[in-house]
Scaffold this active site. Structure first.
Site, PDB file in Angstrom:
ATOM      1  N   HIS A 170       0.820  -1.226   0.000  1.00 20.20           N
ATOM      2  CA  HIS A 170       0.000   0.000   0.000  1.00 20.20           C
ATOM      3  C   HIS A 170       0.848   1.267   0.000  1.00 20.20           C
ATOM      4  O   HIS A 170       0.341   2.346  -0.293  1.00 20.20           O
ATOM      5  CB  HIS A 170      -0.926   0.000   1.225  1.00 20.20           C
ATOM      6  CG  HIS A 170      -2.028  -1.010   1.115  1.00 20.20           C
ATOM      7  ND1 HIS A 170      -3.333  -0.672   0.798  1.00 20.20           N
ATOM      8  CD2 HIS A 170      -2.028  -2.359   1.251  1.00 20.20           C
ATOM      9  CE1 HIS A 170      -4.082  -1.769   0.759  1.00 20.20           C
ATOM     10  NE2 HIS A 170      -3.308  -2.810   1.032  1.00 20.20           N
ATOM     11  N   ASP A 383       3.543   9.420  -1.038  1.00 24.11           N
ATOM     12  CA  ASP A 383       2.331   8.742  -0.574  1.00 24.11           C
ATOM     13  C   ASP A 383       2.070   7.573  -1.517  1.00 24.11           C
ATOM     14  O   ASP A 383       2.208   7.737  -2.732  1.00 24.11           O
ATOM     15  CB  ASP A 383       1.149   9.723  -0.666  1.00 24.11           C
ATOM     16  CG  ASP A 383       0.150   9.565   0.480  1.00 24.11           C
ATOM     17  OD1 ASP A 383       0.015   8.444   0.985  1.00 24.11           O
ATOM     18  OD2 ASP A 383      -0.485  10.570   0.843  1.00 24.11           O
TER      19      ASP A 383
HETATM   20  P1  ADQ Z   1      -2.914   6.388   4.807  1.00 25.59           P
HETATM   21  O1  ADQ Z   1      -1.500   6.836   4.960  1.00 25.59           O
HETATM   22  O2  ADQ Z   1      -3.675   6.235   6.049  1.00 25.59           O
HETATM   23  O3  ADQ Z   1      -3.018   5.028   3.962  1.00 25.59           O
HETATM   24  P2  ADQ Z   1      -4.860   7.764   2.950  1.00 25.59           P
HETATM   25  O4  ADQ Z   1      -4.793   6.985   1.687  1.00 25.59           O
HETATM   26  O5  ADQ Z   1      -5.011   9.228   2.689  1.00 25.59           O
HETATM   27  O6  ADQ Z   1      -3.569   7.578   3.863  1.00 25.59           O
HETATM   28  O7  ADQ Z   1      -6.077   7.241   3.812  1.00 25.59           O
HETATM   29  C1  ADQ Z   1      -6.497   7.885   4.999  1.00 25.59           C
HETATM   30  C2  ADQ Z   1      -7.902   7.381   5.372  1.00 25.59           C
HETATM   31  O8  ADQ Z   1      -8.240   7.872   6.674  1.00 25.59           O
HETATM   32  C3  ADQ Z   1      -8.957   7.877   4.405  1.00 25.59           C
HETATM   33  O9  ADQ Z   1      -9.765   6.809   4.006  1.00 25.59           O
HETATM   34  C4  ADQ Z   1      -9.757   8.903   5.218  1.00 25.59           C
HETATM   35  O10 ADQ Z   1     -11.144   8.937   4.952  1.00 25.59           O
HETATM   36  C5  ADQ Z   1      -9.533   8.466   6.654  1.00 25.59           C
HETATM   37  N1  ADQ Z   1      -9.563   9.710   7.446  1.00 25.59           N
HETATM   38  C6  ADQ Z   1      -8.776  10.755   7.217  1.00 25.59           C
HETATM   39  N2  ADQ Z   1      -9.091  11.754   8.066  1.00 25.59           N
HETATM   40  C7  ADQ Z   1     -10.100  11.342   8.834  1.00 25.59           C
HETATM   41  C8  ADQ Z   1     -10.832  11.936   9.897  1.00 25.59           C
HETATM   42  N3  ADQ Z   1     -10.579  13.169  10.330  1.00 25.59           N
HETATM   43  N4  ADQ Z   1     -11.780  11.228  10.454  1.00 25.59           N
HETATM   44  C9  ADQ Z   1     -12.022   9.995  10.017  1.00 25.59           C
HETATM   45  N5  ADQ Z   1     -11.368   9.382   9.033  1.00 25.59           N
HETATM   46  C10 ADQ Z   1     -10.402  10.037   8.439  1.00 25.59           C
HETATM   47  C11 ADQ Z   1      -2.079   4.080   3.378  1.00 25.59           C
HETATM   48  C12 ADQ Z   1      -1.045   4.684   2.443  1.00 25.59           C
HETATM   49  C13 ADQ Z   1      -1.756   5.486   1.363  1.00 25.59           C
HETATM   50  C14 ADQ Z   1      -2.737   4.590   0.621  1.00 25.59           C
HETATM   51  C15 ADQ Z   1      -3.639   3.828   1.576  1.00 25.59           C
HETATM   52  C16 ADQ Z   1      -4.487   2.781   0.852  1.00 25.59           C
HETATM   53  O11 ADQ Z   1      -0.127   5.512   3.147  1.00 25.59           O
HETATM   54  O12 ADQ Z   1      -0.831   6.060   0.465  1.00 25.59           O
HETATM   55  O13 ADQ Z   1      -3.549   5.401  -0.224  1.00 25.59           O
HETATM   56  O14 ADQ Z   1      -2.868   3.173   2.575  1.00 25.59           O
HETATM   57  O15 ADQ Z   1      -3.727   1.927   0.069  1.00 25.59           O
END
Ligand code: ADQ
Length: 498
Positions: A170, A383
């Protein structure tokens, strides 16, 4: 998949929310895009999910019963792997989050290469492997997720098991000169080459991995790349390697963002900011997300474009994460200092330039912000994908918004044409991108957002699961995603350049 071929998902965490009520454990099934997309496949196949339930206490009968009870709601089996407090420290906190996480995001100065953490990483990977070996049947397909579990296929083969095993990373895979700094680089690559298929988020990650194998294992692996697909031959197998960009449950986000509850919240949020545009940031507390740079760019814009003063509000939501690691705590202080400085410099009666949340938002709150904000800035230094960028697009159900996206997020490879792209290390450039977004005419915002939404729906999380499983089970390189299907009209040359 044929009926006898079950799907077994293995990830660090089980998709469960564990709570304790009156001393007794309760387990509720988790949510999120990955679970939503995999659940129907798991139910159809009578599949299984193996992972850590999140507690480091010695497993008790009521904990096991609570997990077994959650199976009634999910319709597929949940099998726990238990780890203790010391293992949590060294496997999860140190090796996963202070070695692999910073290294794979090209931030080697934050790595702590502790030999004892490598040892415990191996021990926990062995524990997962033992549980898998106990549960797995001959024709099952195993799908292992992410950087916590990169040794599982190697350990399965050493235990004499030859099931088909796939792996999806991921997070990004680093360039070879960065990966080479890992003291255990050869062992880790050798174990990765025991998977039958490896999926990355982008072509850049696939290329980096192929180059690392060529450079570090020339004696045991032959790498063949044709266009955007790679196959790697070793004595024991041919490993297929491709890019499978993960998506979101776009229809689910759109549906939930369209509810009256979210509409009311969205309206209320803008009521509080009459005539002002909202620029939104939603990030986990992590140094890879470029949050201080986003704040600096916003300050730069307010200084250089004074007509923006009182006409824009930055809402920055930071979700607490890994705060027990010192680098994360320092980052939190840095963000708070910058928010304080910007508000101190620019606040006017009735206007505060930065609204800062340091807590998770409820889903309706988050969707309310997505729906109402005129722009969203995802400023990651690096990312794997960045799902927030896709969620924002899916939730723009009435007014169009502008997506501002770092060139270094995996999502850039798909969304580069209609997002406003910027280099997150270039503060003045990011400020100019913000200004451009805020000044963009409505019809241009609509055109760009419509095309982004089409792509987010076309390559959603169901597409991702289908394409990975199809490629893994048919084992035909031709089935791997190649040209950028996000924009079907994009030329192969253009997509390959991403
Ligand atoms: P993350 O580093 O966690 O994931 P991201 O892909 O942006 O980063 O996902 C974050 C998740 O957290 C989103 O689904 C979002 O809705 C949720 N979230 C964010 N802020 C929130 C809040 N205030 N309250 C509730 N929920 C919240 C890792 C990798 C990424 C990759 C994903 C999936 O680092 O690059 O995209 O896995 O493969």
């Amino acid at each position: 998949m044929s009926p006898e071929q079950r799907l077994v998902i293995v990830s660090n965490r089980l998709p469960l929310v564990m709570t304790r009520k009156d001393g007794a454990w309760q387990a509720a099934p988790g949510s999120g895009g990955l679970v939503t997309a995999l659940a129907p496949v798991l139910r159809d196949r009578g599949g299984m999910w193996i992972g850590w339930p999140g507690s480091t206490e010695p497993p008790t009968d009521d904990l096991r019963e609570a997990i077994a009870g959650a199976v009634d709601d999910t319709g597929y089996d949940l099998v726990p792997v238990f780890i203790d407090e010391e293992e949590k420290q060294l496997f999860y906190r140190v090796f996963s989050n202070e070695v692999l996480w910073p290294l794979f995001h090209d931030m080697t100065s934050r790595c702590r290469f502790l030999p004892e953490a490598w040892e415990v990483y191996g021990r926990v990977n062995q524990r997962f492997t033992d549980v898998i070996a106990d549960q797995v049947r001959e024709h099952d397909f195993l799908w292992i997720h992410d950087y916590h579990l990169m040794q599982v296929a190697g350990k399965l083969r050493r235990a004499g098991l030859d099931q088909r095993v796939g792996f999806f990373l991921h997070i990004p895979f680093p360039p070879v000169d960065v990966f080479m700094k890992l003291p255990w680089r050869r062992e880790l690559l050798e174990d990765l080459l025991q998977f039958d298929i490896i999926g990355f988020q982008t072509q850049r990650d696939r290329r980096n991995f192929a180059r690392s194998v060529s450079a570090l294992l020339p004696d045991m692996a032959t790498v063949r790349t044709s266009g955007q697909r790679t196959s790697i031959m070793t004595d024991s197998r041919t490993v297929l390697v491709g890019a499978f960009p993960i998506g979101i449950d776009a229809t689910g986000f759109r549906r939930d963002a369209s509810t009256e509850e979210v509409a009311d919240r969205a309206w209320y949020l803008h009521e509080n900011y009459p005539e002002r545009q909202i620029v939104l940031g939603v990030d986990r507390l992590d140094y890879t997300k470029g949050i201080p740079e986003k704040l600096q760019a916003y300050r730069y814009m307010l200084r250089s474009e004074p007509e923006m003063i009182e006409n824009v509000t930055l809402v920055q939501v930071v979700v607490p994460s890994r705060w027990e690691i010192p680098h994360y705590e320092q980052l939190k202080h840095e963000i708070e200092r910058l928010v304080g400085e910007i508000n101190g410099e620019f606040t006017r009666p009735g206007w505060v330039p930065v609204h800062y949340y340091y807590r998770p938002l409820s889903r309706p709150e988050l969707l309310g912000y997505y729906r109402t904000a005129e722009a969203l800035v995802a400023s990651s230094w690096k990312d794997g994908m960045n799902l927030v960028a896709k969620e924002y697009c899916a939730c723009k159900v009435d007014e169009p918004g502008v997506l501002l996206l770092s060139e270094f997020a995996g999502a850039a490879a798909q969304m580069y044409r209609d997002a406003i792209m910027f280099n997150p290390h270039d503060i003045a450039g990011m400020a100019a991108a913000m200004h451009r977004a805020l000044m963009m005419p409505r019809d241009e915002r609509s055109r760009r957002m419509r095309r982004l939404q089409r792509g987010v729906h076309r390559q959603d999380v169901f597409w991702w699961v289908d394409r990975f499983l199809q490629a893994a089970l048919q084992r035909r390189l031709a089935d791997f995603p190649t040209v950028n299907e996000f924009y079907p009209a994009a030329s192969a040359d253009e997509a390959a350049a991403q």
